[in-house]
Enzyme design. Sequence first.
Site, PDB file in Angstrom:
ATOM      1  N   TYR A  40       2.619   8.331  12.793  1.00 29.70           N
ATOM      2  CA  TYR A  40       3.038   7.533  11.638  1.00 29.70           C
ATOM      3  C   TYR A  40       4.515   7.147  11.725  1.00 29.70           C
ATOM      4  O   TYR A  40       4.982   6.304  10.947  1.00 29.70           O
ATOM      5  CB  TYR A  40       2.826   8.301  10.329  1.00 29.70           C
ATOM      6  N   ASN A 233      -3.363   8.149  -9.258  1.00 28.10           N
ATOM      7  CA  ASN A 233      -4.240   8.946  -8.410  1.00 28.10           C
ATOM      8  C   ASN A 233      -4.184  10.424  -8.787  1.00 28.10           C
ATOM      9  O   ASN A 233      -5.210  11.113  -8.789  1.00 28.10           O
ATOM     10  CB  ASN A 233      -3.858   8.769  -6.941  1.00 28.10           C
TER      11      ASN A 233
END
Length: 266
Positions: A40, A233
């Site tokens: 990443y 979320n």
Amino acid sequence: MSFHRLGFGTYQMTDRSECIDAVTTALDTGYRHLDTAQGYDNEAYVGEALADSDVDREDVFVATKLDPGNLAYDDVVETTRESAERLGVDTIDLQYVHWPLDTYDSEATLDGLAAIVEEGLVEHVGLSNFTPELLEEAIEGLDDRGVDLFAHQVECHALLPQEELRSYARKDDHWLVAYSPIARGEVFDVPEIVEIAEKHDATPAQVSLAWLLEKETVAAIPKSATPAHIRENYGALDISLDAEDIRTIDEIDREHRVVDGDWTPW
């Protein structure tokens, strides 16, 4: 370090400011499980946000993943050290094999995982994107080395429920960690999920995450760089689905991957 079933993913957060702001917002919101990867290119940013946070390091479960090109024995050990340095931690709570591809070797790679546990570089080891056959082979290999598999991370959501791998997780007593848990937004267009969300005065994302968290041995790592969505979320923890809701989502008749290609092991 306790494991938190609702974690925060950082895939595609390669901009330093964006990543640090997102991780900071996540920690301020209450997330205590951060997920990154060597591939990443943001481990240092995650580490910077963690170091600057008012949340104690000891309260945050930090997971990262070995790049497919770093799975030879020496590379497992050396790049894990480098990941820990970038993250600013003495011990990584969970180190995954990101994909069983490229330099993955069922002997050398597993030897490397055993070595990083023995050295104290990592607390737990995990696998990611393994087929059931590769998973079984790897679990047997880890057992032979005296190492327990802690988690298997795969795409999992209402449109790809991964029943076989969830069953295997229950049988082997490891976590199945769901990435892309809202199918990159595709659950927003599923009528059954939309209807249940309206019933609970919630969002389709919250319902989708709550459904996963109702499953035994399942965790989820939604990712977002938008503060409102990060907090939204996390609100999935406050959603209580009833048996009818769960059955309705269980019976959605689709098998759809959002991460797929000729290069994948399946």
